[in-house]
Design an enzyme around this catalytic site. Structure first.
Site, PDB file in Angstrom:
ATOM      1  N   LYS A  57      30.369  31.661  33.305  1.00 26.31           N
ATOM      2  CA  LYS A  57      30.345  31.635  34.773  1.00 26.31           C
ATOM      3  C   LYS A  57      29.316  32.633  35.269  1.00 26.31           C
ATOM      4  O   LYS A  57      29.267  33.762  34.781  1.00 26.31           O
ATOM      5  CB  LYS A  57      31.739  32.037  35.298  1.00 26.31           C
ATOM      6  CG  LYS A  57      31.860  31.977  36.809  1.00 26.31           C
ATOM      7  CD  LYS A  57      32.177  30.570  37.261  1.00 26.31           C
ATOM      8  CE  LYS A  57      32.181  30.445  38.774  1.00 26.31           C
ATOM      9  NZ  LYS A  57      30.823  30.439  39.358  1.00 26.31           N
TER      10      LYS A  57
ATOM     11  N   LYS B  13      32.769  41.577  33.899  1.00 26.66           N
ATOM     12  CA  LYS B  13      33.524  41.357  35.137  1.00 26.66           C
ATOM     13  C   LYS B  13      34.696  40.420  34.900  1.00 26.66           C
ATOM     14  O   LYS B  13      35.808  40.668  35.379  1.00 26.66           O
ATOM     15  CB  LYS B  13      32.614  40.752  36.211  1.00 26.66           C
ATOM     16  CG  LYS B  13      31.568  41.686  36.779  1.00 26.66           C
ATOM     17  CD  LYS B  13      30.717  40.965  37.820  1.00 26.66           C
ATOM     18  CE  LYS B  13      29.468  41.751  38.149  1.00 26.66           C
ATOM     19  NZ  LYS B  13      28.630  41.091  39.161  1.00 26.66           N
TER      20      LYS B  13
ATOM     21  N   LYS C 265      24.310  33.659  33.580  1.00 22.20           N
ATOM     22  CA  LYS C 265      23.436  33.950  34.726  1.00 22.20           C
ATOM     23  C   LYS C 265      22.222  33.056  34.643  1.00 22.20           C
ATOM     24  O   LYS C 265      21.771  32.680  33.550  1.00 22.20           O
ATOM     25  CB  LYS C 265      22.978  35.410  34.723  1.00 22.20           C
ATOM     26  CG  LYS C 265      22.697  35.935  36.122  1.00 22.20           C
ATOM     27  CD  LYS C 265      24.006  36.105  36.901  1.00 22.20           C
ATOM     28  CE  LYS C 265      23.741  36.734  38.262  1.00 22.20           C
ATOM     29  NZ  LYS C 265      25.013  37.042  38.938  1.00 22.20           N
TER      30      LYS C 265
ATOM     31  N   THR D 123      32.443  38.883  47.905  1.00 19.18           N
ATOM     32  CA  THR D 123      31.895  40.075  47.261  1.00 19.18           C
ATOM     33  C   THR D 123      32.053  41.286  48.174  1.00 19.18           C
ATOM     34  O   THR D 123      32.464  42.367  47.734  1.00 19.18           O
ATOM     35  CB  THR D 123      30.418  39.870  46.890  1.00 19.18           C
ATOM     36  OG1 THR D 123      30.295  38.717  46.054  1.00 19.18           O
ATOM     37  CG2 THR D 123      29.874  41.082  46.142  1.00 19.18           C
TER      38      THR D 123
ATOM     39  N   ASN E 293      23.607  39.124  52.292  1.00 18.65           N
ATOM     40  CA  ASN E 293      24.962  38.615  52.463  1.00 18.65           C
ATOM     41  C   ASN E 293      26.008  39.701  52.228  1.00 18.65           C
ATOM     42  O   ASN E 293      26.908  39.922  53.043  1.00 18.65           O
ATOM     43  CB  ASN E 293      25.185  37.450  51.502  1.00 18.65           C
ATOM     44  CG  ASN E 293      26.571  36.841  51.659  1.00 18.65           C
ATOM     45  OD1 ASN E 293      26.884  36.230  52.662  1.00 18.65           O
ATOM     46  ND2 ASN E 293      27.418  37.034  50.660  1.00 18.65           N
TER      47      ASN E 293
ATOM     48  N   SER F   6      35.241  32.778  43.189  1.00 16.67           N
ATOM     49  CA  SER F   6      34.669  31.590  42.541  1.00 16.67           C
ATOM     50  C   SER F   6      35.688  30.967  41.587  1.00 16.67           C
ATOM     51  O   SER F   6      35.796  29.738  41.487  1.00 16.67           O
ATOM     52  CB  SER F   6      33.395  31.964  41.786  1.00 16.67           C
ATOM     53  OG  SER F   6      32.267  31.935  42.626  1.00 16.67           O
TER      54      SER F   6
END
Length: 418
Positions: free
Chosen positions: A70, A94, A106, A190, A221, A348
Site C-alpha cells: 500500500k 507505518k 510507493k 493525514t 493538503n 486508506s
C-alpha cells in the site's frame, strides 16, 4: 553506509539500529533494507501541442508478508528511485506500527504537474496505470494520492484500471472521489492524524494547545488543513511556508484568510511583501515545529539553530538520523513521521474495507476509528521507548520492523532467531 546522502540511506541506517536492538540475525536487515520488487517504466504522453513526451515512472513494493502492499503516487520533478524505495520502506513501518494488514509501497513520476494541463495530467495518469497494471490490484498493491496528486487523479487511474481488467474494482486505489467509492474523511486524514498525535504529546507533557506557537513548513493538503484545525483550537500559527517562500509573524497569522486565497498547490507566500526562505522559517522561535513539505530539511547543518520545544514530522523523512541525535542532546523531542503522518494510510485502509464491504461509513465514524487506531499506536510506541530506552524515531522502527520480521519469519522467508 550512507548517512545524510539519500532517503534510502536514512531508512537503512535506522533500520539497521532497530534490527540490532531486536537482536535479529544480519539476514533480517539485509532482507528488509531494500524493496522486494522495484519497477521502472517509461510513459509516452501526447502533449496538447501534438508532441509526444516520455516520462519516467517508478513503483516500489517493499514487503508483502503482512498483506498487499500500500502506498501513494507522487508527481514531482525531483522524484528519484532512491526516494521511492525509501518511501516504500517507511510505508511498511507505518502499516506495522498501526497493525494494518499491508506492506509498504510507493510510486512516483518525474514531472512538474504545475506545468501540465488537465488533459495532459489525465493522459499521464492513465499511462502510468497501463505501465504498472500487471503489478497492482486490490489484493496485490493498492495506490493512493501523495505529493501533487489528488482525488481526481485517483479517479482517472481507477477508470483506466477498470478498463484494463474489464470489471469494477473500487478497492484498486484509495483517496478517490466519494462518488467512485472514496471514503469520507480521507482528504483530511493525514492532517487529523497529526493533530491527534500532537494532542497526545501535549497530554503527555501537560501542555495546552491553546498556548502553543506553531510553525508549519508547507501549506499543501496536509499543512493547510492542519493549520486550519490548530487555528480553530486556539493555537497561534506564527509561521507558514510554501514552495515559493515563507511568512512569519510572532503575533499570529490569519489562517482563514490563507485558506480562502491559496491556489491549487497551496501557494500563499505571494500574497505578502515581506517573506523569508523555507530554511529561515525553520530557525524561527516557536513551541512546535511541523515540517509538512519535503524530506531532508532538518540536518546537522541547522539542527543546533532550531528554537522549538518539539518537532512533529508531518512530511516523510524531514529530519535526518544524525540531526535527531543532536536534537536529543538539546532536549528537543522528534515525533517521527512513520507515526505522526500515518493517518492517511489508516483511513486508506478504512476506504479499502468499505469498498470490500460495499458499505460506507459516516465521517464521524471514520474520525473516531482513526483516533482510536492512532492513539493505540502512540501508546504502543511509548512502551517501546520505555522498554528499550531509545528516542521515538528508533522506537517506531523497532515496532514496525518487529511486525514485518515476524510475518516474514512465519512465511518461512527469513529466520529471526539467532
Amino acid at each position: 553506509m550512507n548517512k545524510e546522502d539519500t532517503p534510502l540511506g536514512e531508512f537503512q541506517e535506522t533500520l539497521h539500529e532497530a534490527t540490532e536492538r531486536l537482536s535479529y540475525p544480519a539476514e533480517v536487515f539485509h532482507f528488509l533494507k531494500n524493496p522486494m520488487r522495484f519497477l521502472e517504466v517509461s510513459i509516452p504522453v501526447q502533449m496538447d501541442d501534438g508532441e509526444t513526451k516520455v516520462f519516467k515512472g517508478y513503483r516500489a513494493q517493499h514487503n508483502d508478508a503482512c498483506g498487499p502492499t500500500k502506498g501513494g503516487i507522487r508527481f514531482h520533478p525531483d522524484v528519484t528511485p532512491e526516494e521511492v524505495k525509501a518511501l516504500s520502506g517507511w510505508m511498511s513501518l507505518k502499516c506495522g506500527i498501526n497493525h494494518l494488514p499491508y506492506g509498504g509501497a510507493k510510486g512516483g513520476i518525474i514531472c512538474d504537474p504545475r506545468n501540465l494541463s488537465s488533459n495532459e495530467l489525465q493522459r499521464l495518469s492513465r499511462g502510468y496505470v497501463r505501465a504498472i497494471s500487471q503489478f497492482v490490484g486490490p489484493t496485490k498493491d493498492i495506490p493512493a494520492p501523495d505529493m501533487y496528486t489528488n482525488a481526481q487523479i485517483m479517479g482517472w487511474m481507477l477508470d483506466e484500471y477498470n478498463h484494463i481488467c474489464e470489471y469494477g474494482a473500487p478497492g484498486f486505489i484509495t483517496g478517490k472521489p466519494l462518488v467512485l467509492g472514496g471514503s469520507k474523511g480521507r482528504e483530511t486524514a493525514t492532517s487529523k492524524g497529526v493533530l491527534y498525535i500532537l494532542q497526545l504529546v501535549c497530554e503527555q507533557q501537560n501542555l495546552n494547545i491553546q498556548d502553543m506557537r506553531v510553525i508549519i513548513q508547507g501549506f499543501g493538503n496536509v499543512g493547510s488543513y492542519l493549520a486550519h484545525y490548530l487555528y480553530d483550537l486556539g493555537a497561534k500559527i506564527v509561521g507558514i511556508s510554501d514552495a515559493k517562500g515563507a511568512i512569519y509573524d510572532s503575533a499570529g497569522i490569519d489562517i482563514p484568510y490563507l485558506m480562502e486565497n491559496k491556489d491549487a498547490y497551496g501557494i500563499v507566500s505571494t500574497l505578502f511583501r515581506q517573506t523569508m526562505t523555507n530554511e529561515e522559517l525553520l530557525e524561527q522561535e516557536c513551541d512546535v515545529l511541523i515540517p509538512a513539505a519535503i524530506g531532508g530539511v532538518i540536518t546537522t547543518k541547522n539542527a543546533d539553530r532550531l528554537k522549538c520545544r518539539f518537532i512533529v514530522e508531518a512530511a516523510n523523512g524531514p529530519t535526518t538520523k544524525e540531526a535527531i541525535e543532536l536534537l536529543d542532546k538539546e532536549g528537543i523531542q522528534v515525533v517521527p513521521d512513520v507515526l505522526a503522518n500515518s493517518g492517511g494510510v489508516i483511513v486508506s485502509y478504512f476506504e479499502w474495507c468499505q469498498n470490500i464491504q460495499g458499505y460506507y461509513w459516516t465521517e464521524e465514524l471514520v474520525d473516531q476509528r482513526l483516533k482510536e487506531r492512532i492513539t493505540e499506536s502512540f501508546n504502543d510506541l511509548m512502551e517501546i521507548v520505555s522498554e528499550y530506552g531509545v528516542n521515538m524515531k528508533v522506537a517506531a522502527y523497532i515496532l514496525g520492523t518487529k511486525r514485518l520480521a515476524e510475518a516474514s519469519h512465519s512465511r518461512g522467508w527469513i529466520n529471526i532467531n539467532e
